[in-house]
Design a protein around this motif. Structure first.
Motif, PDB file in Angstrom:
ATOM      1  N   GLY A   1      19.533   8.019  52.798  1.00 34.87           N
ATOM      2  CA  GLY A   1      20.013   7.015  54.038  1.00 34.87           C
ATOM      3  C   GLY A   1      21.416   7.364  54.190  1.00 34.87           C
TER       4      GLY A   1
ATOM      5  N   ARG B   1      26.415  20.314  60.949  1.00 37.39           N
ATOM      6  CA  ARG B   1      24.924  20.747  60.934  1.00 37.39           C
ATOM      7  C   ARG B   1      23.857  19.631  61.350  1.00 37.39           C
TER       8      ARG B   1
ATOM      9  N   ASP C   1      39.907  15.612  57.339  1.00 33.87           N
ATOM     10  CA  ASP C   1      40.202  14.448  58.196  1.00 33.87           C
ATOM     11  C   ASP C   1      41.111  13.374  57.601  1.00 33.87           C
TER      12      ASP C   1
ATOM     13  N   LEU D   1      25.450  20.704  51.083  1.00 35.64           N
ATOM     14  CA  LEU D   1      25.631  21.515  49.988  1.00 35.64           C
ATOM     15  C   LEU D   1      25.390  23.026  50.458  1.00 35.64           C
TER      16      LEU D   1
ATOM     17  N   ALA E   1      31.230  16.132  55.418  1.00 32.46           N
ATOM     18  CA  ALA E   1      31.511  15.584  56.699  1.00 32.46           C
ATOM     19  C   ALA E   1      30.751  14.153  56.825  1.00 32.46           C
ATOM     20  N   GLY E   2      29.371  14.012  56.287  1.00 37.11           N
ATOM     21  CA  GLY E   2      28.513  12.988  56.633  1.00 37.11           C
ATOM     22  C   GLY E   2      29.256  11.732  56.138  1.00 37.11           C
TER      23      GLY E   2
ATOM     24  N   ASN F   1      22.630  10.593  50.546  1.00 36.81           N
ATOM     25  CA  ASN F   1      22.397  11.844  52.028  1.00 36.81           C
ATOM     26  C   ASN F   1      21.462  11.423  52.809  1.00 36.81           C
TER      27      ASN F   1
HETATM   28  P1  CNA Z   1      27.297  19.541  57.041  1.00 34.76           P
HETATM   29  O1  CNA Z   1      26.560  20.733  56.717  1.00 34.76           O
HETATM   30  O2  CNA Z   1      27.392  19.169  58.426  1.00 34.76           O
HETATM   31  O3  CNA Z   1      26.509  18.477  56.527  1.00 34.76           O
HETATM   32  C1  CNA Z   1      26.535  16.986  56.611  1.00 34.76           C
HETATM   33  C2  CNA Z   1      25.412  16.529  55.871  1.00 34.76           C
HETATM   34  O4  CNA Z   1      25.830  14.969  55.872  1.00 34.76           O
HETATM   35  C3  CNA Z   1      23.872  16.554  56.229  1.00 34.76           C
HETATM   36  O5  CNA Z   1      23.036  16.856  55.216  1.00 34.76           O
HETATM   37  C4  CNA Z   1      23.902  15.301  57.046  1.00 34.76           C
HETATM   38  O6  CNA Z   1      22.436  15.095  56.817  1.00 34.76           O
HETATM   39  C5  CNA Z   1      24.422  14.160  56.215  1.00 34.76           C
HETATM   40  N1  CNA Z   1      24.955  13.176  57.027  1.00 34.76           N
HETATM   41  C6  CNA Z   1      25.569  13.089  58.205  1.00 34.76           C
HETATM   42  N2  CNA Z   1      25.944  11.780  58.607  1.00 34.76           N
HETATM   43  C7  CNA Z   1      25.479  11.099  57.424  1.00 34.76           C
HETATM   44  C8  CNA Z   1      25.581   9.434  57.326  1.00 34.76           C
HETATM   45  N3  CNA Z   1      26.339   8.806  57.929  1.00 34.76           N
HETATM   46  N4  CNA Z   1      25.017   9.344  55.847  1.00 34.76           N
HETATM   47  C9  CNA Z   1      24.453  10.124  55.005  1.00 34.76           C
HETATM   48  N5  CNA Z   1      24.289  11.651  55.337  1.00 34.76           N
HETATM   49  C10 CNA Z   1      24.745  11.720  56.356  1.00 34.76           C
HETATM   50  O7  CNA Z   1      28.770  19.145  56.485  1.00 34.76           O
HETATM   51  P2  CNA Z   1      29.215  19.547  55.100  1.00 34.76           P
HETATM   52  O8  CNA Z   1      30.278  18.862  54.646  1.00 34.76           O
HETATM   53  O9  CNA Z   1      28.054  19.673  53.946  1.00 34.76           O
HETATM   54  O10 CNA Z   1      29.915  21.054  55.175  1.00 34.76           O
HETATM   55  C11 CNA Z   1      31.059  21.281  54.591  1.00 34.76           C
HETATM   56  C12 CNA Z   1      32.222  21.641  55.892  1.00 34.76           C
HETATM   57  C13 CNA Z   1      32.016  20.719  56.788  1.00 34.76           C
HETATM   58  C14 CNA Z   1      33.507  21.917  55.173  1.00 34.76           C
HETATM   59  O11 CNA Z   1      33.906  23.176  55.532  1.00 34.76           O
HETATM   60  C15 CNA Z   1      34.459  20.765  56.200  1.00 34.76           C
HETATM   61  O12 CNA Z   1      35.669  21.030  56.405  1.00 34.76           O
HETATM   62  C16 CNA Z   1      33.403  20.570  57.457  1.00 34.76           C
HETATM   63  N6  CNA Z   1      33.576  19.381  58.122  1.00 34.76           N
HETATM   64  C17 CNA Z   1      34.293  18.560  57.930  1.00 34.76           C
HETATM   65  C18 CNA Z   1      34.728  17.321  58.900  1.00 34.76           C
HETATM   66  C19 CNA Z   1      35.567  16.304  58.533  1.00 34.76           C
HETATM   67  O13 CNA Z   1      36.827  16.590  57.984  1.00 34.76           O
HETATM   68  N7  CNA Z   1      35.093  14.981  58.681  1.00 34.76           N
HETATM   69  C20 CNA Z   1      33.909  17.396  60.111  1.00 34.76           C
HETATM   70  C21 CNA Z   1      32.968  18.376  60.249  1.00 34.76           C
HETATM   71  C22 CNA Z   1      32.873  19.409  59.430  1.00 34.76           C
END
Ligand code: CNA
Length: 372
Positions: free
Chosen positions: A343, A116, A189, A282, A104-105, A304
């Motif tokens: 970053g 998260r 998305d 992760l 998602a990041g 990340n």
């Molecule tokens: P998570 O657990 O929310 O982790 C996101 C990670 O990305 C975290 O470690 C943040 O620090 C990091 N992060 C956030 N923004 C940035 C950025 N701009 N640059 C660098 N790092 C950043 O989400 P995961 O993806 O790890 O978890 C998996 C889930 C999230 C899946 O089941 C998805 O379906 C689900 N999800 C998807 C979306 C989407 O499709 N955009 C949105 C929200 C959740």
């Protein structure tokens, strides 16, 4: 919460009926339902790494699979464990089969919140739904009983515009340069599609909003149709059967991942010569454990905002029930191949592109949007 624990032996989530699955997955894979490590208790907490290692060696004879911090058997794969080290590796032509893994990041800068992040993340903003726990909103059993909260949230989170980020276009550029073996995304998305990544290069491990399916009669619906229903504040209901709920084809906790995920993992990971992991905590299995599937001499780069993927996973993971292993080594003494670039995924992608001399190409493709 209690029911979701991914303990040895079939958990309730593992028994749940797969709705999206192909025939030729192994039993282990069929049991690999989408789950979060947060759902597990960690029986290893309170012990030192050395104690855990020793216990595993004695009881399970698996010590040889668990790498010690001081284990220096491997020659260094990169000259330096920095962005320059990675860029040099690519420039030398050693990365011809790159796999990218994303979460998602990579889409937060497109206006889609992640799970998260402490204040902006979805989990931090679910108070009004009175859920038994934050993950319930994406839990298939909860959805079957009460789909309304999910659709209210889906409307709130629906992207106002589908603009891929510089990071999405970096992935597309790796493909254009003939270096991308496959992109594995947890995102639902569809922004990789909008950036122009062809479907055969893409594994949407957790499905996507691209289509929806009636839970009763399995009739398929388009994203446009679902969007209209969601924006009319309705729970989308099938028009051809007796009012079955139409669920977007995203994988909820407790559901099996698509067969394509397992087939591609089997085919791809042994060939991978550079793994780039971006914008993910992760924490969701089995996706998170893919970092263990590349060969021992494949460098792994985590891009990340926060550290992720290091350290020993839970005992159930070690026992093979939820993936796992020593994790990424960037913080460990014996590291010989892993890099953590801390970053924002956009900034760091742009910097890598610059160092590779690809900026013009990156800017050119970033103007183009495709139908998802
Ligand atoms: P998570 O657990 O929310 O982790 C996101 C990670 O990305 C975290 O470690 C943040 O620090 C990091 N992060 C956030 N923004 C940035 C950025 N701009 N640059 C660098 N790092 C950043 O989400 P995961 O993806 O790890 O978890 C998996 C889930 C999230 C899946 O089941 C998805 O379906 C689900 N999800 C998807 C979306 C989407 O499709 N955009 C949105 C929200 C959740």
């Amino acid at each position: 919460m209690e029911e979701n624990k991914n303990e040895p032996g079939p958990s309730k989530s593992q028994e749940s009926k797969p709705t999206i699955e192909e025939d030729n997955d192994s039993d282990a894979e069929k049991n690999s339902t989408h789950s979060s490590d947060e759902e597990e208790s960690d029986p290893t907490s309170g012990f030192s790494m050395e104690q855990i290692r020793k216990w595993l060696q004695e009881k399970l004879h698996v010590g040889s699979c668990v790498q010690s911090d001081s284990d220096q058997r491997h020659p260094l794969i990169l000259n330096e464990f920095t962005m320059d080290g990675v860029v040099e590796y690519i420039k030398e032509g050693r990365a011809k089969n790159i796999i990218t893994m994303a979460g998602a990041g990579i889409s937060t800068s497109a206006g889609i919140p992640d799970f998260r992040s402490p204040t902006s993340g979805i989990y931090a903003n679910l108070g009004k739904f009175n859920l038994p726990n934050p993950m319930a909103i994406f839990d298939i059993r909860y959805f079957e009983e009460n789909p309304k909260p999910f659709f209210v949230l889906a409307k709130e989170l629906y992207p106002k515009s589908f603009n891929p980020t510089p990071c999405h276009y970096f992935i597309k550029l790796l493909h254009d340069k003939g270096l991308l073996l496959r992109h594995y995304t947890q995102n639902i998305d569809t922004l990789e599609r909008v950036a122009g990544l062809p479907a055969n290069k893409l594994v949407e491990a957790h499905g996507s909003f691209h289509t929806g399916t009636c839970l009763k009669c399995k009739k398929e619906y388009t994203q446009e149709w679902m969007k209209t229903e969601i924006f009319s504040d309705k729970v989308p209901q099938c028009t051809s059967c007796d009012g079955g709920v139409v669920k977007p084809n995203i994988i909820f906790f407790g559901e099996n991942l698509p067969g394509r995920f397992f087939n591609c993992v089997r085919e791809d990971f042994s060939k991978c010569d550079l793994l780039i992991i971006m914008g993910t905590s992760l924490q969701v299995q089995p996706f998170a454990s893919l970092v263990e599937r590349v060969s021992d001499d494949c460098p792994r780069v985590l891009i990340n905002r926060d550290k992720a993927g290091g350290g020993l996973a839970t005992l159930s993971n070690i026992l093979g029930l939820g993936g796992g292993g020593p994790g990424l080594l960037y913080d460990k003494k014996g590291n010989y191949r892993d890099v953590f670039l801390q970053g924002y995924t956009d900034d760091l992608s742009i910097e890598i592109v610059e160092k590779l001399g690809w900026t013009e190409d990156h800017q050119k493709i970033s103007q183009v949007k495709y139908e998802p």
